[in-house]
Design a protein around this motif. Structure first.
Motif, PDB file in Angstrom:
ATOM      1  N   GLU B 243       0.842  -1.200   0.000  1.00  0.00           N
ATOM      2  CA  GLU B 243       0.000   0.000   0.000  1.00  0.00           C
ATOM      3  C   GLU B 243       0.874   1.245   0.000  1.00  0.00           C
ATOM      4  OE1 GLU B 243      -3.407   0.119  -0.104  1.00  0.00           O
ATOM      5  OE2 GLU B 243      -3.036   2.271  -0.368  1.00  0.00           O
ATOM      6  N   ARG B 244       1.842   1.270   0.903  1.00  0.00           N
ATOM      7  CA  ARG B 244       2.655   2.462   1.078  1.00  0.00           C
ATOM      8  C   ARG B 244       3.668   2.669  -0.044  1.00  0.00           C
ATOM      9  NH1 ARG B 244       6.245   3.758   6.375  1.00  0.00           N
ATOM     10  NH2 ARG B 244       7.643   2.430   5.198  1.00  0.00           N
ATOM     11  N   LEU B 245       4.105   1.575  -0.645  1.00  0.00           N
ATOM     12  CA  LEU B 245       5.137   1.671  -1.690  1.00  0.00           C
ATOM     13  C   LEU B 245       4.537   1.749  -3.099  1.00  0.00           C
ATOM     14  CD1 LEU B 245       7.673  -0.907  -0.222  1.00  0.00           C
ATOM     15  CD2 LEU B 245       7.935   1.580  -0.272  1.00  0.00           C
ATOM     16  N   ASN B 246       3.214   1.868  -3.173  1.00  0.00           N
ATOM     17  CA  ASN B 246       2.525   1.946  -4.468  1.00  0.00           C
ATOM     18  C   ASN B 246       2.769   0.708  -5.337  1.00  0.00           C
ATOM     19  OD1 ASN B 246       1.537   4.436  -3.802  1.00  0.00           O
ATOM     20  ND2 ASN B 246       3.171   5.570  -4.840  1.00  0.00           N
ATOM     21  N   VAL B 247       2.796  -0.439  -4.689  1.00  0.00           N
ATOM     22  CA  VAL B 247       2.932  -1.706  -5.413  1.00  0.00           C
ATOM     23  C   VAL B 247       1.542  -2.340  -5.523  1.00  0.00           C
ATOM     24  CG1 VAL B 247       3.847  -4.074  -5.291  1.00  0.00           C
ATOM     25  CG2 VAL B 247       5.314  -2.125  -4.717  1.00  0.00           C
ATOM     26  N   THR B 248       1.197  -2.833  -6.702  1.00  0.00           N
ATOM     27  CA  THR B 248      -0.052  -3.575  -6.888  1.00  0.00           C
ATOM     28  C   THR B 248       0.189  -5.025  -6.471  1.00  0.00           C
ATOM     29  OG1 THR B 248      -0.778  -2.137  -8.678  1.00  0.00           O
ATOM     30  CG2 THR B 248      -1.754  -4.347  -8.590  1.00  0.00           C
ATOM     31  N   LEU B 249      -0.525  -5.443  -5.427  1.00  0.00           N
ATOM     32  CA  LEU B 249      -0.325  -6.789  -4.890  1.00  0.00           C
ATOM     33  C   LEU B 249      -1.562  -7.630  -5.162  1.00  0.00           C
ATOM     34  CD1 LEU B 249       1.096  -8.917  -3.226  1.00  0.00           C
ATOM     35  CD2 LEU B 249       0.480  -7.687  -1.155  1.00  0.00           C
ATOM     36  N   ILE B 250      -1.370  -8.665  -5.976  1.00  0.00           N
ATOM     37  CA  ILE B 250      -2.460  -9.569  -6.353  1.00  0.00           C
ATOM     38  C   ILE B 250      -2.164 -10.949  -5.786  1.00  0.00           C
ATOM     39  CG2 ILE B 250      -3.717 -10.606  -8.305  1.00  0.00           C
ATOM     40  CD1 ILE B 250      -2.771  -8.222 -10.019  1.00  0.00           C
ATOM     41  N   GLY B 251      -3.154 -11.557  -5.134  1.00  0.00           N
ATOM     42  CA  GLY B 251      -2.932 -12.877  -4.550  1.00  0.00           C
ATOM     43  C   GLY B 251      -4.083 -13.822  -4.848  1.00  0.00           C
ATOM     44  N   SER B 252      -3.923 -15.075  -4.392  1.00  0.00           N
ATOM     45  CA  SER B 252      -4.971 -16.099  -4.538  1.00  0.00           C
ATOM     46  C   SER B 252      -5.498 -16.190  -5.965  1.00  0.00           C
ATOM     47  CB  SER B 252      -6.142 -15.798  -3.592  1.00  0.00           C
ATOM     48  OG  SER B 252      -5.725 -15.807  -2.259  1.00  0.00           O
ATOM     49  N   VAL B 253      -4.586 -16.163  -6.936  1.00  0.00           N
ATOM     50  CA  VAL B 253      -5.018 -16.280  -8.331  1.00  0.00           C
ATOM     51  C   VAL B 253      -5.300 -17.758  -8.628  1.00  0.00           C
ATOM     52  CG1 VAL B 253      -4.469 -15.802 -10.743  1.00  0.00           C
ATOM     53  CG2 VAL B 253      -3.548 -14.326  -8.945  1.00  0.00           C
ATOM     54  N   ARG B 254      -6.552 -18.066  -8.911  1.00  0.00           N
ATOM     55  CA  ARG B 254      -6.976 -19.445  -9.214  1.00  0.00           C
ATOM     56  C   ARG B 254      -7.954 -19.378 -10.374  1.00  0.00           C
ATOM     57  NH1 ARG B 254      -4.566 -23.146  -5.128  1.00  0.00           N
ATOM     58  NH2 ARG B 254      -3.398 -21.571  -4.015  1.00  0.00           N
ATOM     59  N   GLY B 255      -7.574 -19.922 -11.504  1.00  0.00           N
ATOM     60  CA  GLY B 255      -8.445 -19.889 -12.672  1.00  0.00           C
ATOM     61  C   GLY B 255      -8.750 -18.444 -13.032  1.00  0.00           C
ATOM     62  N   SER B 256     -10.032 -18.068 -13.026  1.00  0.00           N
ATOM     63  CA  SER B 256     -10.417 -16.699 -13.364  1.00  0.00           C
ATOM     64  C   SER B 256     -10.835 -15.914 -12.124  1.00  0.00           C
ATOM     65  CB  SER B 256     -11.550 -16.711 -14.389  1.00  0.00           C
ATOM     66  OG  SER B 256     -11.088 -17.292 -15.587  1.00  0.00           O
ATOM     67  N   ARG B 257     -10.152 -16.205 -11.022  1.00  0.00           N
ATOM     68  CA  ARG B 257     -10.428 -15.500  -9.777  1.00  0.00           C
ATOM     69  C   ARG B 257      -9.138 -14.942  -9.217  1.00  0.00           C
ATOM     70  NH1 ARG B 257     -14.865 -18.595  -6.634  1.00  0.00           N
ATOM     71  NH2 ARG B 257     -16.066 -19.489  -8.348  1.00  0.00           N
ATOM     72  N   MET B 258      -9.226 -13.782  -8.595  1.00  0.00           N
ATOM     73  CA  MET B 258      -8.045 -13.234  -7.919  1.00  0.00           C
ATOM     74  C   MET B 258      -8.470 -12.191  -6.898  1.00  0.00           C
ATOM     75  SD  MET B 258      -6.361 -10.643 -10.724  1.00  0.00           S
ATOM     76  CE  MET B 258      -7.364  -9.898 -12.005  1.00  0.00           C
ATOM     77  N   ASN B 259      -7.589 -11.942  -5.946  1.00  0.00           N
ATOM     78  CA  ASN B 259      -7.777 -10.865  -4.981  1.00  0.00           C
ATOM     79  C   ASN B 259      -6.734  -9.784  -5.257  1.00  0.00           C
ATOM     80  OD1 ASN B 259      -9.783 -12.274  -3.677  1.00  0.00           O
ATOM     81  ND2 ASN B 259      -8.444 -13.052  -2.045  1.00  0.00           N
ATOM     82  N   ILE B 260      -7.195  -8.551  -5.461  1.00  0.00           N
ATOM     83  CA  ILE B 260      -6.248  -7.442  -5.644  1.00  0.00           C
ATOM     84  C   ILE B 260      -6.230  -6.680  -4.316  1.00  0.00           C
ATOM     85  CG2 ILE B 260      -5.550  -5.519  -7.117  1.00  0.00           C
ATOM     86  CD1 ILE B 260      -7.629  -6.547  -9.176  1.00  0.00           C
TER      87      ILE B 260
END
Lengths: 276, 276
Positions: B243-260
């Protein structure tokens, strides 16, 4: 000495807001994720390490880490442990001569043919890690049933999918259960708890969700634990060390399937009679 | 300078004999498991660290590790790298003043309120890790298709189930792919390769199979990589730092699902037009 345990799922997770994408849909939602803190360990006032961990059983973690790294001796007398949760400092006070000489812990053993995958790369491990003589046995059925119970125990994993678990067991049941973002930390928490409570680790069994690298194998063997059971797979170096140290190494435990990589004589088909 | 790559699945695995239990049946069989070696890094003759790793792209690993740990500067001039595969030593020769002053790398920043999960715990990171300004974008579709391709790339994982993978990508395609028993090592191999080949990491994307802890986030942000995509989940400290470093962090990518988790403005619904 009495050690405070800080064991609550509320303390170990944090709720964050995030954007969830599901196929063509996007929504703002909330999820629980696991907490991570930088814990700095000071021994008799000297800063020795900062480790990243889940803020649970930190006193056990600190002592387990110091033992695993050979920074304090097995005979060490711990005079006090003070945790500062605001700055994430933990102060361990020990008798002066319990600290190994500086440099020993990280000193590499040179010229022992590491390429074969069965040698120690740290002097402190070669010194402390001798082949185990334990004749303890476990039944197949117990391996499967304890792993099943073990995998169901981590509410923190269920909530966050972000931690490893470890457990210390007798041939009959799970006795200590730990969780951490690091698979090494989860085992160090067990080692620290056993040390502080005077629980013997000999003839016990370790369960872990993590992969078995040489570091994990050495950590466990140094505690004289003869059976290690992992849901995941080992490396060749871990298998080589287990073979030589007479440790039974079981991996890939899934349902009623498992791979016994070394010393399979400790795993029996029938139920092992209880000692009376 | 030219760096030899030792990239063959035969070298990275070892066949072991084991006892396989399947329900009531037991058999002796053979399985491939991943190799682990203790690699000792010497810089200008001084032993700095021994790391446990998969014996692949070790030159890149050594250089990536030295950069990530702040032991050599970004402007460092590497004069030579010599790998001794028998003893697992790697000698890196650099210009004298490229080495940071001793102790800097491990020095902890004190009194910055680490409890909030958004502070650095190492002085070297606070110094090198500034908020990113990159305006690079990626389409949802590319996140899903690159992750799918990425997960299919690891023959070593397919053979052994014992490694993590990482990849460096443009908004369009995977450019560098690495594997290691350690998720940190896999990323350090990318960092080292980019450094030695003069490949810029700015405006790139990192893919990883591993969980995102603060260490991984910092490692990536220090390379000015603005998007990190993980199959697994992050910790709260990693999310706070992203958040603080302006990095886009995406996790839990499974098939056509993800958490940004952070800075979702870099992920677009439509395909991003190629730059001409």
């Amino acid at each position: 000495m009495e050690i405070k345990e800080c064991r609550s799922t509320m303390d170990l997770t944090r709720e964050v807001e995030l954007t969830q994408v599901r196929y063509d849909e996007e929504s703002r939602t909330k999820n629980r994720i696991v907490r991570e803190v930088p814990l700095t360990i000071l021994v008799n006032g000297t800063e020795l390490a900062t480790m990243l961990c889940t803020p649970d059983k930190l006193e056990y973690l600190a002592v387990g880490f110091l033992l695993s790294e050979g920074l304090i001796k097995k005979e060490a007398e711990i005079k006090g442990i003070t945790l500062n949760e605001k700055g994430w400092y933990i102060r361990v006070e020990i008798a002066d001569d319990d600290l190994l000489e500086e440099g020993m812990a990280s000193k590499r053993v040179i010229g022992t043919g590491c390429a074969g995958g069965i040698s120690f790369y740290r002097a402190v491990d070669a010194k402390d890690c001798l082949p185990l003589k334990s004749g303890v046995l476990i039944s197949r059925e117990k391996v499967f049933s304890m792993m099943k119970e073990f995998l169901g125990m981590s509410g923190l994993y269920r909530d966050t999918h972000g931690v490893h678990s470890a457990a210390l067991c007798s041939s009959e049941k799970i006795e200590i259960f730990t969780e951490d973002i690091g698979r090494h930390n989860a085992i160090d928490k067990i080692i620290g708890e056993c040390f502080l409570k005077g629980i013997s680790t000999e003839d016990r069994i370790i369960l872990t969700t993590g992969r078995i690298s040489s570091e994990i194998l050495i950590k466990v063997a140094k505690q004289r634990i003869p059976i290690i059971v992992a849901r995941s797979v080992p490396t060749d170096m871990a298998v080589g060390l287990a073979e030589r140290l007479n440790v039974t190494l079981i991996g890939s435990v899934r349902g009623s399937r498992m791979n016994i990589y070394t010393h399979d004589w400790r795993v029996k088909v029938e139920t092992i009679p209880k000692k009376r």
